[in-house]
Design a protein around this motif. Structure first.
Motif, PDB file in Angstrom:
ATOM      1  N   ASN A   1     -28.868 -35.426  12.408  1.00  0.00           N
ATOM      2  CA  ASN A   1     -29.161 -35.254  11.146  1.00  0.00           C
ATOM      3  C   ASN A   1     -29.825 -36.572  10.569  1.00  0.00           C
ATOM      4  OD1 ASN A   1     -29.722 -33.864   8.735  1.00  0.00           O
ATOM      5  ND2 ASN A   1     -27.887 -33.598   7.743  1.00  0.00           N
ATOM      6  N   TRP A   2     -31.157 -36.811  10.823  1.00  0.00           N
ATOM      7  CA  TRP A   2     -31.788 -38.018  10.598  1.00  0.00           C
ATOM      8  C   TRP A   2     -31.940 -38.111   9.079  1.00  0.00           C
ATOM      9  CZ3 TRP A   2     -32.416 -42.549  12.216  1.00  0.00           C
ATOM     10  CH2 TRP A   2     -33.309 -43.406  12.062  1.00  0.00           C
ATOM     11  N   PRO A   3     -31.720 -39.485   8.647  1.00  0.00           N
ATOM     12  CA  PRO A   3     -31.637 -39.677   6.965  1.00  0.00           C
ATOM     13  C   PRO A   3     -33.109 -38.902   6.462  1.00  0.00           C
ATOM     14  CG  PRO A   3     -31.116 -41.730   8.358  1.00  0.00           C
ATOM     15  CD  PRO A   3     -31.561 -40.512   9.349  1.00  0.00           C
TER      16      PRO A   3
ATOM     17  N   ASP B   1     -36.279 -45.458  18.646  1.00  0.00           N
ATOM     18  CA  ASP B   1     -36.004 -45.402  20.152  1.00  0.00           C
ATOM     19  C   ASP B   1     -34.635 -45.526  20.318  1.00  0.00           C
ATOM     20  OD1 ASP B   1     -38.624 -44.948  20.587  1.00  0.00           O
ATOM     21  OD2 ASP B   1     -39.300 -47.098  21.172  1.00  0.00           O
ATOM     22  N   GLY B   2     -33.854 -46.649  19.780  1.00  0.00           N
ATOM     23  CA  GLY B   2     -32.570 -46.679  20.015  1.00  0.00           C
ATOM     24  C   GLY B   2     -31.828 -45.736  19.590  1.00  0.00           C
ATOM     25  N   LEU B   3     -31.893 -44.877  18.306  1.00  0.00           N
ATOM     26  CA  LEU B   3     -31.018 -43.823  17.909  1.00  0.00           C
ATOM     27  C   LEU B   3     -31.312 -42.594  19.102  1.00  0.00           C
ATOM     28  CD1 LEU B   3     -30.431 -44.394  14.675  1.00  0.00           C
ATOM     29  CD2 LEU B   3     -29.895 -42.280  15.019  1.00  0.00           C
ATOM     30  N   ARG B   4     -32.564 -42.206  19.268  1.00  0.00           N
ATOM     31  CA  ARG B   4     -33.000 -41.243  20.175  1.00  0.00           C
ATOM     32  C   ARG B   4     -32.319 -41.532  21.403  1.00  0.00           C
ATOM     33  NH1 ARG B   4     -36.352 -37.194  20.929  1.00  0.00           N
ATOM     34  NH2 ARG B   4     -37.308 -37.450  18.873  1.00  0.00           N
ATOM     35  N   ALA B   5     -32.159 -42.768  21.917  1.00  0.00           N
ATOM     36  CA  ALA B   5     -31.493 -42.920  23.285  1.00  0.00           C
ATOM     37  C   ALA B   5     -30.129 -42.843  23.185  1.00  0.00           C
ATOM     38  CB  ALA B   5     -32.050 -44.410  23.617  1.00  0.00           C
TER      39      ALA B   5
ATOM     40  N   ALA C   1     -28.499 -40.706  21.320  1.00  0.00           N
ATOM     41  CA  ALA C   1     -28.411 -39.165  21.141  1.00  0.00           C
ATOM     42  C   ALA C   1     -28.556 -38.571  22.463  1.00  0.00           C
ATOM     43  CB  ALA C   1     -29.351 -38.524  20.066  1.00  0.00           C
ATOM     44  N   GLU C   2     -29.629 -39.107  23.162  1.00  0.00           N
ATOM     45  CA  GLU C   2     -29.627 -38.325  24.762  1.00  0.00           C
ATOM     46  C   GLU C   2     -28.514 -39.013  25.604  1.00  0.00           C
ATOM     47  OE1 GLU C   2     -33.782 -40.052  25.680  1.00  0.00           O
ATOM     48  OE2 GLU C   2     -34.539 -38.238  24.397  1.00  0.00           O
ATOM     49  N   TRP C   3     -27.913 -40.068  25.263  1.00  0.00           N
ATOM     50  CA  TRP C   3     -26.856 -40.437  26.196  1.00  0.00           C
ATOM     51  C   TRP C   3     -25.775 -39.605  25.989  1.00  0.00           C
ATOM     52  CZ3 TRP C   3     -21.925 -41.861  25.379  1.00  0.00           C
ATOM     53  CH2 TRP C   3     -21.143 -42.263  26.441  1.00  0.00           C
ATOM     54  N   VAL C   4     -25.276 -39.341  24.535  1.00  0.00           N
ATOM     55  CA  VAL C   4     -24.410 -38.375  24.259  1.00  0.00           C
ATOM     56  C   VAL C   4     -24.372 -37.001  24.921  1.00  0.00           C
ATOM     57  CG1 VAL C   4     -23.310 -36.993  22.512  1.00  0.00           C
ATOM     58  CG2 VAL C   4     -23.711 -39.499  21.941  1.00  0.00           C
ATOM     59  N   LEU C   5     -25.708 -36.537  24.916  1.00  0.00           N
ATOM     60  CA  LEU C   5     -26.067 -35.079  25.369  1.00  0.00           C
ATOM     61  C   LEU C   5     -25.940 -35.298  26.882  1.00  0.00           C
ATOM     62  CD1 LEU C   5     -26.776 -32.426  24.260  1.00  0.00           C
ATOM     63  CD2 LEU C   5     -29.238 -33.045  24.928  1.00  0.00           C
ATOM     64  N   GLY C   6     -26.504 -36.514  27.507  1.00  0.00           N
ATOM     65  CA  GLY C   6     -26.483 -36.520  29.032  1.00  0.00           C
ATOM     66  C   GLY C   6     -25.029 -36.414  29.653  1.00  0.00           C
ATOM     67  N   ASP C   7     -24.290 -37.311  28.860  1.00  0.00           N
ATOM     68  CA  ASP C   7     -22.774 -37.646  29.097  1.00  0.00           C
ATOM     69  C   ASP C   7     -22.001 -36.230  29.080  1.00  0.00           C
ATOM     70  OD1 ASP C   7     -20.510 -39.252  29.727  1.00  0.00           O
ATOM     71  OD2 ASP C   7     -19.868 -38.495  27.641  1.00  0.00           O
ATOM     72  N   ALA C   8     -22.354 -35.609  28.154  1.00  0.00           N
ATOM     73  CA  ALA C   8     -21.601 -34.157  27.795  1.00  0.00           C
ATOM     74  C   ALA C   8     -22.097 -33.079  29.076  1.00  0.00           C
ATOM     75  CB  ALA C   8     -21.982 -33.590  26.619  1.00  0.00           C
ATOM     76  N   GLU C   9     -23.439 -33.281  29.322  1.00  0.00           N
ATOM     77  CA  GLU C   9     -23.822 -32.383  30.400  1.00  0.00           C
ATOM     78  C   GLU C   9     -23.118 -32.593  31.894  1.00  0.00           C
ATOM     79  OE1 GLU C   9     -28.011 -30.713  32.318  1.00  0.00           O
ATOM     80  OE2 GLU C   9     -28.187 -32.146  30.730  1.00  0.00           O
TER      81      GLU C   9
ATOM     82  N   GLU D   1     -29.642 -29.549  24.904  1.00  0.00           N
ATOM     83  CA  GLU D   1     -30.552 -29.559  24.050  1.00  0.00           C
ATOM     84  C   GLU D   1     -30.547 -30.542  22.877  1.00  0.00           C
ATOM     85  OE1 GLU D   1     -33.900 -26.366  22.332  1.00  0.00           O
ATOM     86  OE2 GLU D   1     -32.025 -25.731  23.231  1.00  0.00           O
ATOM     87  N   LEU D   2     -31.393 -31.389  22.645  1.00  0.00           N
ATOM     88  CA  LEU D   2     -31.204 -32.084  21.311  1.00  0.00           C
ATOM     89  C   LEU D   2     -31.924 -31.562  20.053  1.00  0.00           C
ATOM     90  CD1 LEU D   2     -30.312 -34.930  20.124  1.00  0.00           C
ATOM     91  CD2 LEU D   2     -32.488 -36.013  21.199  1.00  0.00           C
ATOM     92  N   PHE D   3     -31.447 -31.657  19.146  1.00  0.00           N
ATOM     93  CA  PHE D   3     -32.280 -31.235  17.841  1.00  0.00           C
ATOM     94  C   PHE D   3     -32.125 -32.221  16.886  1.00  0.00           C
ATOM     95  CE2 PHE D   3     -30.959 -27.332  19.844  1.00  0.00           C
ATOM     96  CZ  PHE D   3     -32.107 -26.305  19.559  1.00  0.00           C
ATOM     97  N   ILE D   4     -33.207 -32.653  16.137  1.00  0.00           N
ATOM     98  CA  ILE D   4     -33.288 -33.415  14.968  1.00  0.00           C
ATOM     99  C   ILE D   4     -33.186 -32.558  13.745  1.00  0.00           C
ATOM    100  CG2 ILE D   4     -34.482 -35.549  13.986  1.00  0.00           C
ATOM    101  CD1 ILE D   4     -33.740 -35.770  16.749  1.00  0.00           C
ATOM    102  N   ALA D   5     -32.005 -32.168  13.411  1.00  0.00           N
ATOM    103  CA  ALA D   5     -31.691 -31.165  12.256  1.00  0.00           C
ATOM    104  C   ALA D   5     -30.174 -31.350  11.945  1.00  0.00           C
ATOM    105  CB  ALA D   5     -31.949 -29.844  12.856  1.00  0.00           C
ATOM    106  N   GLY D   6     -29.887 -30.550  10.872  1.00  0.00           N
ATOM    107  CA  GLY D   6     -28.555 -30.402  10.461  1.00  0.00           C
ATOM    108  C   GLY D   6     -27.693 -29.626  11.648  1.00  0.00           C
ATOM    109  N   THR D   7     -26.439 -30.125  11.625  1.00  0.00           N
ATOM    110  CA  THR D   7     -25.553 -29.705  12.789  1.00  0.00           C
ATOM    111  C   THR D   7     -25.283 -28.288  12.495  1.00  0.00           C
ATOM    112  OG1 THR D   7     -24.719 -31.685  12.951  1.00  0.00           O
ATOM    113  CG2 THR D   7     -23.386 -29.799  14.052  1.00  0.00           C
ATOM    114  N   ALA D   8     -24.663 -27.767  11.381  1.00  0.00           N
ATOM    115  CA  ALA D   8     -24.191 -26.342  11.001  1.00  0.00           C
ATOM    116  C   ALA D   8     -25.549 -25.632  11.105  1.00  0.00           C
ATOM    117  CB  ALA D   8     -23.676 -26.339   9.944  1.00  0.00           C
ATOM    118  N   PRO D   9     -26.804 -25.717  10.442  1.00  0.00           N
ATOM    119  CA  PRO D   9     -27.641 -24.977  10.730  1.00  0.00           C
ATOM    120  C   PRO D   9     -28.215 -24.534  12.018  1.00  0.00           C
ATOM    121  CG  PRO D   9     -28.146 -26.326   8.884  1.00  0.00           C
ATOM    122  CD  PRO D   9     -26.943 -27.006   9.521  1.00  0.00           C
ATOM    123  N   THR D  10     -28.290 -25.717  12.942  1.00  0.00           N
ATOM    124  CA  THR D  10     -28.553 -25.646  14.196  1.00  0.00           C
ATOM    125  C   THR D  10     -27.922 -24.882  14.966  1.00  0.00           C
ATOM    126  OG1 THR D  10     -29.619 -27.769  14.081  1.00  0.00           O
ATOM    127  CG2 THR D  10     -29.075 -26.973  16.557  1.00  0.00           C
TER     128      THR D  10
END
Length: 543
Positions: free
Chosen positions: A50-52, A68-72, A74-82, A97-106
């Motif tokens: 949920n980007w500000p 770039d740092g925040l995206r990296a 986020a992608e690390w969290v996703l890759g580690d989970a996978e 899959e990575l989403f730039i959005a609110g967690t609950a709506p996504t």
């Protein structure tokens, strides 16, 4: 995902899990990977950032592009989970899959196409002391499919490697709680653990029963509890029942200590329309010490068929089953609607087609136009069940002659006992055609149906329909029983009536092509020959 895995899971809805790098999310991921493995379906991992944003709550806009740092990160969290999911369950298909959005709506949006949603009780942003965060509470209340909320175990581990506790389910006698009980049994079968069914009655100084004695009140409560479970017991699954004097939420919270899972529904007898998650469920979500699940499908397999049936008294012997197929179906469909369930599956029969037509019967062909008098109420009840299921947009699984544990064809079943005693003859030409269904194959079809959105009716039978004159002698040989004698139809009619004769001489087999195609289902026992041999050999029943 390899090509082989992609083909295997094509058309199946995934288990959806949300991750954010927290310990709670790690537990959810491990649970979700196990669920996908149990259910033979893919796993879809979602990480929402949920980007500000700026602006008022009704008109929010993103501050700017993600760094770039925040995206990296986020992608690390996703890759580690996978990677963790692939190690935990190497046989399943995994996507992330990575989403730039609110967690609950996504997650709510992704849940529209999911078999099940699994989330942690609290994410990284959770407040200290709040056991269930806003995301998990929102999903449990509003998701269109079952939701499991996972909390880390007290010893600090995110997930127990092997199940040790029982599955706990609350029972209040409502049709809605029946869906929860069935979900609990499904999870129990997957984990090979037992079930604790809890019915809680509020302690009161003065019971609102207008002076009824405590003994009478206790008896009524026991009757309510028994009625909720009688038709739901499944052979081979350990069921422990508990009647307690406590608030329902407190009773479930107490039982959650050491449990594998607690199953709750949206609301029970005290629910109000529009209240998607009842007060008991909310309290259990907040305070239970184990994962909590809220199922969202109704599977209606209820019958009350006697162990021994008198074919000349079918109306009497099937009276309760006919009521379960009519009024019971109506009650369950209404409960499913009230609870927001998206899937209704019921059990029909694949051997009630019009016998005068040639060949195997497909689902489009009519039921028996003029059945023997004794069978008419049974057929009328089946027609009503199918009409109610159709109105609900559900699916009727038309099963063949069920065999396997708990049926009349089990080693200790009534029919097998008669065959052993040489008391089942071949009547007339023995031309009744039987399409059999093993109980394991019926369960597999139900699981496949829950993975699909197919409606209507499907024949769930094996690949080898057979005349009575063919399968009955084979069964007798497997039992080392006397070979069946032949009896003229006119003589047999005196003993077993018109329906008994028609059952052995006029039934028509069913075609399973549509179930194989639209559900991607295949019987584990393509032939009754394999199934009977396996059952009788495994049980060591042959004398």
């Amino acid at each position: 995902m390899t090509k082989a895995i992609a083909v295997r899971y094509r058309g199946r809805r995934p288990v959806l899990v949300g991750v954010d790098g927290s310990v709670s999310a790690q537990g959810a991921l491990s649970w979700a990977a196990a669920e996908a493995s149990y259910r033979h379906c893919p796993l879809h991992i979602v990480h929402a950032v949920n980007w500000p944003t700026i602006g008022n709550p009704l008109d929010r806009s993103v501050v700017g592009p993600m760094t770039d740092g925040l995206r990296a990160a986020a992608e690390w969290v996703l890759g580690d989970a996978e990677n963790h999911a692939r190690r935990a369950a190497p046989g399943i298909g995994v996507t992330a899959e990575l989403f730039i959005a609110g967690t609950a709506p996504t997650l709510l949006s992704q849940a529209q196409h999911a078999e099940l949603v699994v989330v942690g009780s609290r994410g990284i942003g959770g407040f200290r002391g709040l056991l269930v965060g806003s995301v998990s509470a929102t999903l449990a209340a509003h998701a269109p499919c079952p939701v499991i909320v996972v909390r880390p175990h007290r010893e600090g581990a995110a997930f127990r490697a092997s199940p040790r506790g029982r599955i706990v389910v609350g029972v209040d006698g409502s049709e809605v709680s029946t869906a929860a009980i069935r979900f609990a049994f499904q999870e129990t079968a997957r984990r090979h653990v037992g079930v604790i069914a809890v019915h809680a009655a509020m302690p009161r100084r003065r019971h609102p029963s207008h002076g009824m004695s405590a003994a009478v009140v206790a008896q009524l409560e026991q009757q309510l509890f028994g009625e909720s479970l009688d038709h739901l017991r499944i052979r081979g699954i350990g069921l422990q029942t508990k009647l307690v004097r406590s608030h329902p939420a407190q009773a479930l919270i107490d039982e959650s200590a050491g449990a594998e899972l607690v199953v709750v529904r949206s609301h029970g007898r005290g629910g109000f329309a529009g209240m998607l998650l009842g007060s008991v469920s909310q309290a259990v979500l907040q305070h239970a010490s184990c994962p909590v699940a809220a199922p969202d499908a109704v599977v209606h397999l209820l019958t009350r068929i006697p162990a021994r049936i008198d074919p000349k008294r079918m109306s009497r012997d099937f009276a309760q089953t006919n009521r379960l197929r009519t009024q019971g179906t109506l009650n369950l469909v209404d409960a499913a609607h009230q609870a927001g369930a998206k899937r209704v599956i019921t059990q029909g029969l694949a051997y009630v087609y019009e016998p005068k037509r040639p060949g195997l019967a497909t689902e489009d062909e009519p039921f028996w136009h003029h059945p023997p008098k004794e069978f008419r109420p049974v057929l009328d009840a089946l027609r009503e069940l199918e009409e109610l299921t159709e109105e609900a947009g559900g699916l009727v699984l038309r099963l063949g002659h069920l065999y396997g544990p708990g049926t009349i064809y089990a080693p200790d079943g009534a029919f097998i006992g008669l065959v052993r005693a040489g008391k089942v003859p071949i009547i007339g030409p023995g031309t009744g055609t039987f399409s059999f269904t093993h109980t394991d194959d019926a369960a597999g079809a139900i699981a496949a149906a829950l993975d699909s959105t197919v409606s209507g009716a499907l024949n769930v039978v094996d690949d080898e329909p057979a005349h009575v004159r063919e399968w009955l002698p084979v069964l007798a040989r497997l039992l080392n029983a006397p070979q069946p004698i032949r009896v003229p139809a006119a003589l047999a009619r005196l003993a077993i009536g018109s329906w008994g004769v028609a059952f052995m001489t006029r039934l028509r087999g069913a075609d399973n092509t549509n179930a194989r195609c639209v559900l991607d289902w295949r019987p584990n026992y393509p032939s009754w020959r394999q199934g009977f041999a396996a059952e009788l050999s495994r049980e060591g029943s042959a004398p």
